[in-house]
Design a protein around this motif. Structure first.
Motif, PDB file in Angstrom:
ATOM      1  N   GLU A 517      55.861  34.397  64.395  1.00  0.00           N
ATOM      2  CA  GLU A 517      56.204  35.001  63.088  1.00  0.00           C
ATOM      3  C   GLU A 517      54.944  35.020  62.250  1.00  0.00           C
ATOM      4  O   GLU A 517      54.925  35.664  61.172  1.00  0.00           O
ATOM      5  CB  GLU A 517      57.270  34.537  62.506  1.00  0.00           C
ATOM      6  CG  GLU A 517      57.365  32.988  61.961  1.00  0.00           C
ATOM      7  CD  GLU A 517      57.664  32.006  63.142  1.00  0.00           C
ATOM      8  OE1 GLU A 517      58.096  30.925  62.850  1.00  0.00           O
ATOM      9  OE2 GLU A 517      57.816  32.453  64.452  1.00  0.00           O
ATOM     10  N   LEU A 518      53.849  34.023  62.711  1.00  0.00           N
ATOM     11  CA  LEU A 518      52.533  33.937  61.978  1.00  0.00           C
ATOM     12  C   LEU A 518      51.705  34.863  62.471  1.00  0.00           C
ATOM     13  O   LEU A 518      51.594  35.144  63.494  1.00  0.00           O
ATOM     14  CB  LEU A 518      52.469  32.435  61.940  1.00  0.00           C
ATOM     15  CG  LEU A 518      53.223  31.464  61.432  1.00  0.00           C
ATOM     16  CD1 LEU A 518      52.891  30.047  61.180  1.00  0.00           C
ATOM     17  CD2 LEU A 518      53.822  31.915  60.023  1.00  0.00           C
ATOM     18  N   THR A 519      50.777  35.123  61.509  1.00  0.00           N
ATOM     19  CA  THR A 519      49.481  35.888  61.690  1.00  0.00           C
ATOM     20  C   THR A 519      48.206  34.971  61.215  1.00  0.00           C
ATOM     21  O   THR A 519      48.302  34.074  60.562  1.00  0.00           O
ATOM     22  CB  THR A 519      49.482  37.077  61.263  1.00  0.00           C
ATOM     23  OG1 THR A 519      49.454  37.118  59.638  1.00  0.00           O
ATOM     24  CG2 THR A 519      50.819  38.128  61.378  1.00  0.00           C
ATOM     25  N   TYR A 520      47.004  35.614  61.891  1.00  0.00           N
ATOM     26  CA  TYR A 520      45.881  34.908  61.586  1.00  0.00           C
ATOM     27  C   TYR A 520      45.602  35.185  59.930  1.00  0.00           C
ATOM     28  O   TYR A 520      45.314  34.329  59.444  1.00  0.00           O
ATOM     29  CB  TYR A 520      44.666  35.603  62.180  1.00  0.00           C
ATOM     30  CG  TYR A 520      43.132  35.061  61.803  1.00  0.00           C
ATOM     31  CD1 TYR A 520      42.718  34.125  62.589  1.00  0.00           C
ATOM     32  CD2 TYR A 520      42.556  35.586  60.937  1.00  0.00           C
ATOM     33  CE1 TYR A 520      41.608  33.847  62.076  1.00  0.00           C
ATOM     34  CE2 TYR A 520      41.342  35.259  60.473  1.00  0.00           C
ATOM     35  CZ  TYR A 520      40.674  34.251  61.124  1.00  0.00           C
ATOM     36  OH  TYR A 520      39.363  33.782  60.605  1.00  0.00           O
ATOM     37  N   GLU A 521      45.957  36.322  59.474  1.00  0.00           N
ATOM     38  CA  GLU A 521      46.040  36.631  57.907  1.00  0.00           C
ATOM     39  C   GLU A 521      46.683  35.365  57.209  1.00  0.00           C
ATOM     40  O   GLU A 521      46.076  34.846  56.129  1.00  0.00           O
ATOM     41  CB  GLU A 521      46.014  37.882  57.558  1.00  0.00           C
ATOM     42  CG  GLU A 521      45.281  38.882  58.275  1.00  0.00           C
ATOM     43  CD  GLU A 521      43.837  39.035  57.647  1.00  0.00           C
ATOM     44  OE1 GLU A 521      43.495  38.174  56.718  1.00  0.00           O
ATOM     45  OE2 GLU A 521      42.801  39.533  58.472  1.00  0.00           O
ATOM     46  N   LEU A 522      47.958  35.027  57.632  1.00  0.00           N
ATOM     47  CA  LEU A 522      48.802  34.355  56.811  1.00  0.00           C
ATOM     48  C   LEU A 522      48.082  32.892  56.913  1.00  0.00           C
ATOM     49  O   LEU A 522      48.184  32.152  55.957  1.00  0.00           O
ATOM     50  CB  LEU A 522      50.191  34.307  57.683  1.00  0.00           C
ATOM     51  CG  LEU A 522      51.075  35.485  57.031  1.00  0.00           C
ATOM     52  CD1 LEU A 522      52.484  35.154  57.783  1.00  0.00           C
ATOM     53  CD2 LEU A 522      51.337  35.418  55.689  1.00  0.00           C
ATOM     54  N   ILE A 523      47.718  32.420  57.954  1.00  0.00           N
ATOM     55  CA  ILE A 523      47.043  31.169  58.384  1.00  0.00           C
ATOM     56  C   ILE A 523      45.732  30.978  57.498  1.00  0.00           C
ATOM     57  O   ILE A 523      45.594  29.896  56.925  1.00  0.00           O
ATOM     58  CB  ILE A 523      47.321  30.731  59.593  1.00  0.00           C
ATOM     59  CG1 ILE A 523      48.528  30.608  60.459  1.00  0.00           C
ATOM     60  CG2 ILE A 523      46.184  29.493  59.791  1.00  0.00           C
ATOM     61  CD1 ILE A 523      48.455  30.325  61.718  1.00  0.00           C
ATOM     62  N   SER A 524      45.183  31.786  57.204  1.00  0.00           N
ATOM     63  CA  SER A 524      43.955  31.859  56.592  1.00  0.00           C
ATOM     64  C   SER A 524      43.993  31.599  54.961  1.00  0.00           C
ATOM     65  O   SER A 524      43.127  31.381  54.515  1.00  0.00           O
ATOM     66  CB  SER A 524      43.100  33.440  56.854  1.00  0.00           C
ATOM     67  OG  SER A 524      42.857  33.698  58.108  1.00  0.00           O
ATOM     68  N   GLU A 525      45.346  32.091  54.420  1.00  0.00           N
ATOM     69  CA  GLU A 525      45.817  31.795  53.239  1.00  0.00           C
ATOM     70  C   GLU A 525      45.473  30.024  52.739  1.00  0.00           C
ATOM     71  O   GLU A 525      45.530  30.008  51.779  1.00  0.00           O
ATOM     72  CB  GLU A 525      47.019  32.401  52.822  1.00  0.00           C
ATOM     73  CG  GLU A 525      47.100  33.821  52.956  1.00  0.00           C
ATOM     74  CD  GLU A 525      48.314  34.458  52.741  1.00  0.00           C
ATOM     75  OE1 GLU A 525      49.052  33.599  52.227  1.00  0.00           O
ATOM     76  OE2 GLU A 525      48.558  35.686  52.585  1.00  0.00           O
ATOM     77  N   VAL A 526      46.003  29.379  53.915  1.00  0.00           N
ATOM     78  CA  VAL A 526      46.456  28.040  53.383  1.00  0.00           C
ATOM     79  C   VAL A 526      45.145  27.061  54.337  1.00  0.00           C
ATOM     80  O   VAL A 526      45.208  26.155  54.188  1.00  0.00           O
ATOM     81  CB  VAL A 526      47.467  27.643  54.102  1.00  0.00           C
ATOM     82  CG1 VAL A 526      48.505  28.199  53.137  1.00  0.00           C
ATOM     83  CG2 VAL A 526      47.661  27.705  55.542  1.00  0.00           C
ATOM     84  N   ILE A 527      44.075  27.811  54.727  1.00  0.00           N
ATOM     85  CA  ILE A 527      42.959  26.888  55.210  1.00  0.00           C
ATOM     86  C   ILE A 527      41.359  27.399  54.691  1.00  0.00           C
ATOM     87  O   ILE A 527      41.566  28.465  53.979  1.00  0.00           O
ATOM     88  CB  ILE A 527      43.046  27.000  56.642  1.00  0.00           C
ATOM     89  CG1 ILE A 527      42.643  28.448  57.275  1.00  0.00           C
ATOM     90  CG2 ILE A 527      44.073  26.373  57.545  1.00  0.00           C
ATOM     91  CD1 ILE A 527      42.342  28.660  58.878  1.00  0.00           C
TER      92      ILE A 527
END
Length: 628
Positions: A517-527
């Motif tokens: 359910e996660l994408t690279y763009e979503l994870i990029s928001e918190v790293i």
């Protein structure tokens, strides 16, 4: 009167989608190439559907581009609509499809051919081949021009002894009322080449001004700019929609009442038609329980009113076609500009080919495209570039290029043809590829650019850009392995928005990205952000990480199969001397003459027990010489 018209390294007969890729590949590799075509105004013509791409086929177009071919670049300059299909599914089945502006596509491709060094473009009808000591050494045209060469590639499409069928009307013709090629078919038969009779068809075209689009459903292109070629940087934004409507019970009644008048059912049709692109008559008979069938209205270009009625391919009489069209919602008052028709043509039995697409019995002669029993522009272009590469390689003293089934859909296509053959026009499907998770739209460049570069078909600049992309993907994957994501409020909020399970403990960004359910763009928001990465790099990072386990399993399967592919079968093996192999298997093995045990295992009629005996025979060194 025959006269000497010139000497070349490679001659290409035909300038359809197979011919143009064959000619360009050979010329770009350094072979002096002649391309002969019936009509210089019909280069890369689309006699049927005005589109490029679709499931499996769209990936093939990307593969052609990764090898240095031209189809992707040309459609990127000539589309009126672009859509990515199957976006709700995994990356293994996603593929681009473009509606083409047919006149623009022809114009663009012709300009490419005319400007290509080492390539001579000439109009002419080839009547026969020049054969010397069993080797193909050129061609002779109907005007008596004898062109000599080291290799010849036949890419005649559906023109060989073409015959148009419409009701009880039939006449010799190629597609779009072009002249058919008669004498070349006869010459191939004289040379002992086995031919089969296939059939394809096309639907009517109607005038856009006479369509009531208010009764149809709009089918727009994607908002996101995209293209087939890895080199495309400018995109066409003013797209033109297609439209969807349906047949109905009245339509079906008209067809049923007139089935006896159809060339499909009257007995006039002798050729075998394509199962995966049936006529409307065939649909009504085979799927009689369905109350309706989809009809797509597809514009043929920006500067023409002709609309292709996709889904209404037919060989019924013209008078009945008018009735059928007027029974469809939105087409009640539509004016038919061209009737649909079926066309029969000669094709060769493709098991007569080596995987290089060279004829086994006539060295120097290659074939590509619909002459090999396929359907579709993309399948033709794929064979064309491989035939061009291998014909040029033969002339230039280079090793042949054979793509295996785990490298490309092109490899699947050619292996299916030369190993299994086909009893109907062959269409490439995702289901035909056992390693389809590896053969994706997104990674065609990673699979094939190196090969194109080594052949001289990929420029140094493009290759360096490719190397940079590969390094960027690897660097970002390595970076994500080093980043620890802790269960902070921001992280938990991000996960909640994505309907993902909250974190209970810290986790590496690399592992978190594996969650579906996660994408690279979503994870990029918190790293911490990396340097600005191109979209295709981000896409590749996400796919490689998210599907890592599946890709690993697929590669393990490939490694196991390669052990079979690496077990080569000697040219001089005598299958009759091998005891225990079934009679049918021996006959198939002698006909196909597989190059490896892996290829032998895919021949219809050769079972696992036969392969086991063959393996033991080869491994023990008991190779019998063919009796003198």
């Amino acid at each position: 009167m025959v006269y000497d018209a010139g000497h070349y390294d490679t001659i290409v007969i035909g300038a359809g989608h197979a011919g143009v890729e064959a000619g360009l590949a050979a010329a770009r590799m350094g072979a002096k190439t002649l391309m002969l075509t019936l009509n210089l105004d019909m280069i890369a013509f689309m006699p049927c559907n005005p589109s490029i791409g679709g499931p499996a086929k769209g990936i093939v177009v990307r593969e052609i581009d990764a090898l240095g071919g031209e189809m992707a670049k040309t459609i990127d300059k000539a589309y009126i609509q672009m859509r990515m299909l199957n976006t709700g599914k995994g990356p293994a089945v996603q593929a681009l499809r473009a509606q083409a502006d047919k006149p623009v596509y022809i114009k663009e491709m012709k300009q490419i051919l005319e400007s290509q060094d080492n390539l001579t473009l000439r109009q002419g009808m080839v009547d026969r081949l020049i054969i010397e000591d069993g080797i193909c050494k050129g061609v002779i045209t109907e005007t008596g021009a004898a062109y000599h060469s080291e290799t010849v590639i036949i890419t005649t499409g559906t023109f060989m002894r073409g015959k148009v069928l419409m009701g009880d009307l039939e006449y010799e013709s190629g597609p779009n009322n072009q002249r058919p090629s008669i004498k070349l078919s006869e010459n191939l038969e004289e040379l002992g080449i086995e031919l089969v009779r296939f059939k394809t068809g096309t639907p009517p075209r109607v005038n856009s001004k006479t369509i009531d689009y208010s009764k149809t459903e709009i089918q727009p292109g994607d908002d996101k700019p995209q293209g087939f070629s890895y080199e495309t940087t400018e995109y066409i934004l003013d797209q033109i929609p297609c439209w969807l409507t349906y047949t109905n019970e009245f339509t079906h009644q008209i067809i049923n009442d007139n089935l006896g008048l159809s060339a499909m059912y009257s007995g006039a049709k002798r050729g075998t038609g394509p199962r995966y692109c049936p006529s409307i008559e065939d649909k009504i008979v085979r799927f009689h329980d369905k109350p309706r069938h989809q009809i797509f209205l597809e514009p043929e270009g920006r500067d023409t009113e002709e609309v292709y009625v996709q889904g209404l391919s037919t060989s019924l009489p013209e008078s009945v076609q008018h009735e059928i069209i007027h029974s469809v919602p939105g087409l009640e008052n539509a004016e038919m500009m061209r009737p649909g028709y079926a066309i029969e043509y000669d094709a060769i039995v493709p098991t007569q080919l080596w995987p290089t697409l060279e004829l086994k019995q006539i060295p120097g002669l290659f074939t590509a495209g619909q002459i090999n029993g396929t359907s579709g522009y993309e399948e033709a272009a794929a064979q064309g570039i491989m035939a061009g590469i291998n014909a040029a390689a033969k002339v230039l003293g280079k090793d042949p290029v054979i793509l295996d089934r785990s490298q490309a859909y092109i490899g699947v296509l050619i292996d299916d043809l030369v190993t299994k053959g086909t009893k109907e026009p062959y269409r490439l499907l995702t289901s035909r590829a056992e390693y389809r998770l590896l053969l994706r739209h997104d990674n065609a460049d990673l699979r094939l650019t190196e090969i194109g570069y080594q052949l001289g078909l990929i420029s140094e600049e493009r290759y360096q850009q490719f190397e940079t992309k590969k390094q960027m993907v690897q660097d970002e994957k390595d970076r994500l392995r080093t980043i620890t994501i802790k269960p902070t409020p921001d992280v938990q909020e991000m996960l909640n928005k994505a309907n993902a399970t909250p974190l209970k403990e810290a986790i590496k960004a690399y592992d978190l990205l594996k969650r579906p359910e996660l994408t690279y763009e979503l994870i990029s928001e918190v790293i911490d952000s990396a340097e600005a990465l191109p979209a295709d790099v981000k896409e590749q990072v996400e796919i490689q990480i998210k599907y890592e386990g599946y890709i690993k399993k697929a590669n393990e399967q490939v490694d196991r199969m390669k052990k079979m592919e690496d077990k080569k079968i000697p040219d001089d093996i005598d299958y009759d001397a091998i005891g225990g192999i079934a009679t049918e298997a021996k006959e198939k093995l002698k006909t196909v003459r597989p190059l490896s045990v892996g290829q032998a295992s895919r021949i219809s009629g050769v079972n696992p027990a036969d392969i086991s005996i063959l393996l033991v025979y080869i491994e023990h060194g008991k190779i019998a010489k063919i009796a003198n």
